[in-house]
Design an enzyme around this catalytic site. Sequence first.
Site, PDB file in Angstrom:
ATOM      1  N   ARG A 136     -85.854  21.741  28.095  1.00 15.32           N
ATOM      2  CA  ARG A 136     -86.241  21.547  29.339  1.00 15.32           C
ATOM      3  C   ARG A 136     -87.570  20.758  29.471  1.00 15.32           C
ATOM      4  NH1 ARG A 136     -84.223  26.112  33.906  1.00 15.32           N
ATOM      5  NH2 ARG A 136     -83.345  24.649  35.080  1.00 15.32           N
ATOM      6  N   CYS A 137     -87.612  19.643  28.877  1.00 16.13           N
ATOM      7  CA  CYS A 137     -88.939  19.056  28.751  1.00 16.13           C
ATOM      8  C   CYS A 137     -89.197  17.534  29.134  1.00 16.13           C
ATOM      9  CB  CYS A 137     -89.242  19.167  27.279  1.00 16.13           C
ATOM     10  SG  CYS A 137     -87.989  18.386  26.202  1.00 16.13           S
TER      11      CYS A 137
ATOM     12  N   GLN B 261     -74.210  17.848  24.836  1.00 14.87           N
ATOM     13  CA  GLN B 261     -74.836  17.236  26.286  1.00 14.87           C
ATOM     14  C   GLN B 261     -74.593  15.773  26.625  1.00 14.87           C
ATOM     15  OE1 GLN B 261     -78.532  20.366  25.741  1.00 14.87           O
ATOM     16  NE2 GLN B 261     -78.741  18.765  27.259  1.00 14.87           N
TER      17      GLN B 261
ATOM     18  N   GLU C  34     -85.974  19.788  35.272  1.00 13.54           N
ATOM     19  CA  GLU C  34     -86.942  20.581  34.375  1.00 13.54           C
ATOM     20  C   GLU C  34     -88.201  21.135  34.927  1.00 13.54           C
ATOM     21  OE1 GLU C  34     -85.791  16.990  32.371  1.00 13.54           O
ATOM     22  OE2 GLU C  34     -85.607  18.082  30.247  1.00 13.54           O
TER      23      GLU C  34
HETATM   24  N1  MCN Z   1     -79.946  17.953  42.337  1.00  9.41           N
HETATM   25  C1  MCN Z   1     -80.116  17.940  43.713  1.00  9.41           C
HETATM   26  N2  MCN Z   1     -81.022  16.998  44.550  1.00  9.41           N
HETATM   27  C2  MCN Z   1     -81.948  16.517  43.737  1.00  9.41           C
HETATM   28  C3  MCN Z   1     -82.066  16.412  42.381  1.00  9.41           C
HETATM   29  C4  MCN Z   1     -80.963  17.373  41.692  1.00  9.41           C
HETATM   30  O1  MCN Z   1     -79.402  18.472  44.469  1.00  9.41           O
HETATM   31  N3  MCN Z   1     -82.841  15.808  44.601  1.00  9.41           N
HETATM   32  C5  MCN Z   1     -79.163  18.622  41.685  1.00  9.41           C
HETATM   33  C6  MCN Z   1     -78.266  17.815  40.811  1.00  9.41           C
HETATM   34  O2  MCN Z   1     -77.215  17.107  41.467  1.00  9.41           O
HETATM   35  C7  MCN Z   1     -77.659  18.770  39.721  1.00  9.41           C
HETATM   36  C8  MCN Z   1     -78.991  19.560  39.504  1.00  9.41           C
HETATM   37  O3  MCN Z   1     -79.680  19.635  40.743  1.00  9.41           O
HETATM   38  O4  MCN Z   1     -76.613  19.243  40.031  1.00  9.41           O
HETATM   39  C9  MCN Z   1     -79.920  19.084  38.458  1.00  9.41           C
HETATM   40  O5  MCN Z   1     -80.021  17.898  38.527  1.00  9.41           O
HETATM   41  P1  MCN Z   1     -81.139  16.751  37.835  1.00  9.41           P
HETATM   42  O6  MCN Z   1     -82.410  17.294  38.055  1.00  9.41           O
HETATM   43  O7  MCN Z   1     -80.502  15.340  37.683  1.00  9.41           O
HETATM   44  O8  MCN Z   1     -80.998  17.386  36.128  1.00  9.41           O
HETATM   45  P2  MCN Z   1     -79.557  17.013  35.184  1.00  9.41           P
HETATM   46  O9  MCN Z   1     -78.331  17.388  35.776  1.00  9.41           O
HETATM   47  O10 MCN Z   1     -79.736  15.873  34.398  1.00  9.41           O
HETATM   48  O11 MCN Z   1     -79.772  18.430  34.113  1.00  9.41           O
HETATM   49  C10 MCN Z   1     -80.733  18.250  33.206  1.00  9.41           C
HETATM   50  C11 MCN Z   1     -81.780  19.406  33.134  1.00  9.41           C
HETATM   51  C12 MCN Z   1     -82.252  19.518  31.792  1.00  9.41           C
HETATM   52  S1  MCN Z   1     -82.807  18.293  30.976  1.00  9.41           S
HETATM   53  C13 MCN Z   1     -82.325  20.734  31.246  1.00  9.41           C
HETATM   54  S2  MCN Z   1     -83.108  20.874  29.742  1.00  9.41           S
HETATM   55  C14 MCN Z   1     -81.736  21.870  31.970  1.00  9.41           C
HETATM   56  C15 MCN Z   1     -81.566  21.700  33.584  1.00  9.41           C
HETATM   57  O12 MCN Z   1     -81.172  20.591  33.716  1.00  9.41           O
HETATM   58  N4  MCN Z   1     -80.669  22.783  31.388  1.00  9.41           N
HETATM   59  C16 MCN Z   1     -79.959  23.422  32.065  1.00  9.41           C
HETATM   60  N5  MCN Z   1     -81.182  22.822  34.100  1.00  9.41           N
HETATM   61  C17 MCN Z   1     -80.217  23.691  33.483  1.00  9.41           C
HETATM   62  N6  MCN Z   1     -79.510  24.368  34.268  1.00  9.41           N
HETATM   63  C18 MCN Z   1     -78.577  25.049  33.611  1.00  9.41           C
HETATM   64  N7  MCN Z   1     -77.788  25.926  34.573  1.00  9.41           N
HETATM   65  N8  MCN Z   1     -78.189  24.826  32.407  1.00  9.41           N
HETATM   66  C19 MCN Z   1     -78.890  24.228  31.710  1.00  9.41           C
HETATM   67  O13 MCN Z   1     -78.563  24.259  30.394  1.00  9.41           O
HETATM   68 CU1  CUN Z   2     -85.752  18.260  26.763  1.00 14.31          CU
HETATM   69  S1  CUN Z   2     -84.336  19.536  27.255  1.00 14.31           S
HETATM   70 MO1  CUN Z   2     -83.019  18.658  28.684  1.00 14.31          MO
HETATM   71  O1  CUN Z   2     -84.001  17.169  28.567  1.00 14.31           O
HETATM   72  O2  CUN Z   2     -81.759  18.493  28.000  1.00 14.31           O
END
Ligand code: MCN
Ligand code: CUN
Length: 796
Positions: A370-371, A223, A741
Amino acid sequence: MSQALDEIKIGGLGASRKRVEDNRFIRGKGNYTDDITLPGMLHMEILRSPLAHARIKSIDASKAWDIPGVHLVLTGEMMATRNLAWMPTLSYDTQAVLATDKVRFQGQEVACVIADDPYIAKDACEAIDVEYEPLPVIVNPEQAVAEGAPVIRDDKDSQRDNVIYDWEVGDAAGTDRAFAQADVISKLKLHYPRSHPSPIECCGSIADFNRATSKLTVYMTSQAPHIIRAAVAMVAELPEHMIRIISPDIGGGFGNKVPVYPGYVCSILASILLERPVKWIEDKSGNLISTGFARDVYLDGEMALRRDGKILGVRIHTDADHGAFFSDAQPSKFKIGLMHSAFAAYDVPAAHLTARGTYSNKAPGGVAYRCSFRVTEAMFFQERMIQAAADDLGMDQAQFRRMNFVRDEDFPHRTPFGFLLDSGQYAKCLDVGLKAIGYEDFRREQEEARKRGRLLGLGISTMTEPLGAGNSREYDILGIKMFDSADLKVHLTGKAILRTGAKSQGQGHETTWAQIVAHELGIPAEDITVEEGDTDTAPFGMGTYASRSTPVAGAAVAMVSRKIRAKARKLAAHLLEVSEEDVEWELGRFYIRSAPDRGVTIQECAMAAYSNMPDGMEPGLENTAYYDPPNLTWPFACYIVTVEVDKETGVWDVLKMVAVDDCGVRINPMIVEGQIMGGLTEAYAMANMQFITFDVDGNCVGSNYMDYLLPSAWETPGFELHSEVVTPCPHHPIGAKGIGECAAVGGPAAFVNAVMDALSGMGVRNIDMPLLPDRVWEAITYRRDVSGAPPVRSDD
Ligand code: MCN
Ligand code: CUN
C-alpha cells in the site's frame, strides 16, 4: 422537459452502491485459487532454508523420491539444466528460483516436492538432506558496506560489494545555497521498519500444461496477470499466445501479489514436466518469511528554515535495504521509487535526495505494501520532519504546515524534484480536520493534563500523494509503458460486459466500473457485468497497484463508454430520422433538439446496432480503449490523531482520529470510505503493533501472527471520516483521483507524531515504529531516542 434518468437510482457516479462482489464473498461462494480443483491435479510444497547465509555443499533428495505418492523433486540443479535456476526481477536484477550455490536469506526456496497431496509433499520436503556451510550474515546497510563484508551476490560477475545503486535527484547546488541562508537547520534520522502486507489469502498458483494443445493455463494470485504472462513467456521461453493467466478472486493483495515468486515458476515447470496440473498454495509462515516485504529504509534528512517558519530547502539521504535480490516492482527510471515525492504538498524552493540501495541476507522486497512505490516512506519522513521542524522553531504544528503549503492559486505547481501537481485545497482540508478534532480545545486540555502528570498528544499528518502511474513518457516496468485499458461490449438488449486490464483484490472494481459506465451511458449499473484477470479475454493492462486503477483503467472505462456513445448517437439519428447534429444526449437517452419529447433510449440504440443499423455501418456495439494518462493524480489527505500515553507502562491509546480525504470525484462514496478505514487500520497496525525484524544471525523474528499482530475490530480505534473537500482531477475524464493507498501512506505519521507530541519536552526526538510499549517506556524513562533497526536487541 428532461427525461434524463436519476443517476443515483441507476447506480451511477456518486451512488453508494452495495458491492456486487460481496454477494458471493459473504455467502462463501468466492472462487479463490485454492478453491479450484482440476482433474489429476498434484500438489507442490517448498523446502525453505533455515539459515540466512550459507553455502550449499550438497542436497540429497533420494529419501524424498522414495516416499510413495511423490512424483517429482525439483532442486536448483535441475532448474539450472532448463536455465530456470535464476529469473529476472522487475528491477533488472536476477533472483534465485531454487538455490544452487548459496542460500541468501532465511526462508529462501531450496527445493520443491510434487506429490499426490500437500501432506505427502510436506513430509517429503522434510526428508531432503541439505548440507549447509554457514557464512557471515548481513542484516542492515551499515554491515553491508563495512570493510571486509562478505559479498552476498557473488553469483554476479560484476558485483564486488553489496551496493546495488547510488542514485540522486534534485538540485544539489541550489539546496546548498538554501542551507547557507538558513536561520535554523532542523535534522531528523529514523528507520522505517520492514512491514508486511499479510493478506488473508496467501500466494498460490495452479499450473496446467496441456501437451496436446501446447497451452499453459495458470490460475494464480496475481495483481498484474498480463505482466506475469509476459514474464512467463520470457522466463520459460514459451510463446505468449500459448499462455493464459487467470487471476480468480483474490483475498487481499496490498502489493504482496505484484512480484513473480519462485513458487509460481516451479509449479509451471513441474506441470510441464509431469503434464498434470500442479497446485502450490503458500502457507502463512512461508508468506510472512519470504514474500515481498516493504520499506526497511533508513532516512536521514535536514531542513533549512527561516526564523519566521518558511522552509527554504530540504536534503534527504536514504539507505534502502533490499534483501538478497533487488526485486522491487517499480517504474524503471526511479531506483528508490517515488521517494522524491516527499514534500510535494509544501512549497519547498530547493531539494536534493541521495539514495543508496544495498543487499542483505533478508528476503527480497522493499516496495510493496500500500505504497505507490515508496511513497509511504516519503510521506512518513516528510511529516515526521515537519513536526520536528515546527518544534525546533517553537511554532504551532498547524500554522507551520499552513504557511508552507502549496496554495490553491499556485496550481499547476512544479515540485523541486520535478513532479507536476495539478490541483488541491490543502489549507481547507487542514481546517476541516482541525475543527473536527477540536484543535484549540485539545491544546488547552493537553496543557491542563500535563500539569496533573498526564501525557496527552496530538499528531497531524498532511500529504499529497502521487497515485496512478503512469504517464507512459515517464513510467514503465521493464520497458512496458504504464497505460491501461477497458473493453466494453453492449449486447443487443442493452445489457453489457466490461473488461479491464486492472485486477481487483478486494477494492470493488466489479461495483465501481459499472458505475462509470452507468454515468457515461445511462445503462443501469446492475445491467453491466465486470470481469478482470483473464489474459485470454481482458484487454492488455498493467494491473492493479499504486492505486492506478481509477486514474488509469477507470479513465479507460469512461473513454470506451464515450466511444460507444458516439456510435449510439449515429444509431439514434438513424432511428429518429434526423441528422446527427440534431441529436442531443441526456443520461440514458438521445433526443431531437427541436423536439425533446422524441427520443430513443440507449437500449433502443443497442438493439438497432444488431437489427436496424444504417446502410454501411458496421454492426455491433463494442469497443476498446487504451488510456495513457497525461499525469499522475494527486489526492490530498489530512489525518489528525489524539492520544494518551501511560507514563508507567508506555502503552498509548487513541482518543480520537479524524481523516479528511480529497480524492476528487468519488465514484462510490461507501467504497472510498472502506478504503480509508482499511488504510487507517493498517497505518495504526504499523505504528503500534506490527513487529517483524531480524537477529544477528539473520533469523526472521516475528514471522508469525503472535508478534506480527493483525488488528481486529477490538483493537482498532474508531475513525471519523470527512468528505466535504472535493477537488476534481483536471485531467481525469470523470475528475477522480486514486484513494486506495492514501490512509496507509499518510496515517502512520499521524499516530507517531501524536505519541511524540505527548512526549514533547522530554528530549526525545524519535522512536522507531512500531511504538511498542517497551520502546515508549524506554524513551520516557531514559529520555532518549529508541531505534528499531536490526539486528534486534537481545532485550527486545
Ligand atoms: N474509488 C472511487 N472514487 C475515487 C477513487 C477510487 O470510488 N475517486 C474506488 C475505486 O473505483 C475502487 C477503489 O475505490 O473500487 C480503489 O480505487 P483506486 O484508488 O483506484 O485503487 P486500486 O483499485 O488501483 O487499488 C489498489 C490499491 C492498492 S495499490 C493497494 S496496495 C490496496 C488498496 O488498493 N490493496 C487492497 N486497497 C485494497 N483494498 C482491499 N480490500 N484489498 C487490497 O488488497
Ligand atoms: Cu505498493 S502496494 Mo499496492 O501499490 O499494490
